[in-house]
Design an enzyme around this catalytic site. Sequence first.
Site, PDB file in Angstrom:
ATOM      1  N   LYS A  88       2.323  -4.005   6.529  1.00 54.15           N
ATOM      2  CA  LYS A  88       2.699  -3.902   5.108  1.00 54.15           C
ATOM      3  C   LYS A  88       4.215  -3.687   5.002  1.00 54.15           C
ATOM      4  CE  LYS A  88      -1.331  -4.523   3.270  1.00 54.15           C
ATOM      5  NZ  LYS A  88      -1.626  -5.829   2.687  1.00 54.15           N
TER       6      LYS A  88
ATOM      7  N   SER B 282       0.836  -1.203   0.000  1.00 56.36           N
ATOM      8  CA  SER B 282       0.000   0.000   0.000  1.00 56.36           C
ATOM      9  C   SER B 282       0.870   1.252   0.000  1.00 56.36           C
ATOM     10  CB  SER B 282      -0.863  -0.035   1.258  1.00 56.36           C
ATOM     11  OG  SER B 282      -1.411   1.232   1.524  1.00 56.36           O
TER      12      SER B 282
ATOM     13  N   TYR C 129      -1.677  -1.837  11.127  1.00 56.81           N
ATOM     14  CA  TYR C 129      -1.959  -2.281   9.753  1.00 56.81           C
ATOM     15  C   TYR C 129      -0.846  -1.844   8.802  1.00 56.81           C
ATOM     16  CZ  TYR C 129      -3.564  -1.695   4.991  1.00 56.81           C
ATOM     17  OH  TYR C 129      -3.618  -1.685   3.624  1.00 56.81           O
TER      18      TYR C 129
END
Length: 344
Positions: free
Chosen positions: A156, A127, A152
């Site tokens: 990544k 992302s 979160y």
Amino acid sequence: MKGKILVTGGTGYIGSHTVVELQNAGYEVVIIDDLSNSTKDSIGGIERITGQKPIFYQMDCNDLNELNRVFEENKDIRGIIHFAASKAVGESVQKPLLYYRNNLNSLLNLLDMMQQHAVENIVFSSSCTVYGEPDQNPIDETAPIKPAESPYGNTKQINEEIIRDIVRSGANVRSIILRYFNPVGAHPSAEIGELPNGVPQNLVPFITQTAIGVREQLSVFGDDYNTPDGSCVRDFINVVDLAKAHVEAIDRMLAKKADEKVEVFNLGTGNGVSVLQLINIFEKVSETKLNYKIVGRREGDIEKIWAEPKKANTVLGWTAKENIEDTMLSAWKWQLKLREKGIM
Ligand code: UD1
């Protein structure tokens, strides 16, 4: 058939659109999904679009024994696209363990299986969140990685590092890491689309659910940012365009065209669109008036970010083609279809 591709999270939003494009391109697809944030209906949708039924395992990638069975039963898997992950930023702050466990273990298990079963290629869903608040826009792949704003986001970053470390160790693994900007819209057939569990956290499903009357009012988080109209700016990328980039990535790896064992590509349009502009576009194409109000900023939001997609354009041979008007119309058609089916 060009070969078999394993797609984890293949019934989810981006996953299901990618399965369609893989099948359209002549790949056979095996899906793993635990249905924690999607339903089996997307398999029906995929089949209605392509006329092909993917192989489906309802299971969690965290279960190594089950995962091993998938590889035992599908000896001819040539590549993996790993979407399966938890992705709600706010929830990850509340439940960090859940996020670290889910999002890290599943990749570790897959990398383990890849080595045991001699599967060389993995495409990883990352992302633009890894860039944090950019020093300048558009942002390219060489921009520094900033400390993550949420567990979160951290998963990544850590997953990207895990992939690099495995490759550095000399394992027979290659990877393409795709950094998505803001995927929106739905398949033009309205057979598949985004269907979040509960109250949507992301902008576009909140817009369409408000327009159809499931939600009363959209809150626009902040109009005092340093942007032309004061609302945040994002690079909204059509989900079908995004899905096609995955086919290019798999083609590239299977053809052994990659320049390096780990390659990173930004997937965006290169254009920044503000939240208020997007609302405006939605109102126009859907011919509805959206009930919204400006509220305070949302914690952790980035002011403005859009992609420099040149590397994906030239090296991967992929360019975003759909315009934002058609994209927002596709999101609306999907919402209308959900209503027609009595789902929402
Ligand atoms: C977020 C994450 C991103 C993640 C993605 C997937 C950050 C900084 N980004 O993207 O890493 O991959 O979700 O879930 O955490 N907005 C409203 N009202 C709403 C919802 C959103 O005004 O009800 C605004 C937000 O303030 C933001 C824009 O719309 O400015 C886009 O929000 P959203 O769709 O949640 O995506 P990101 O926050 O960009």
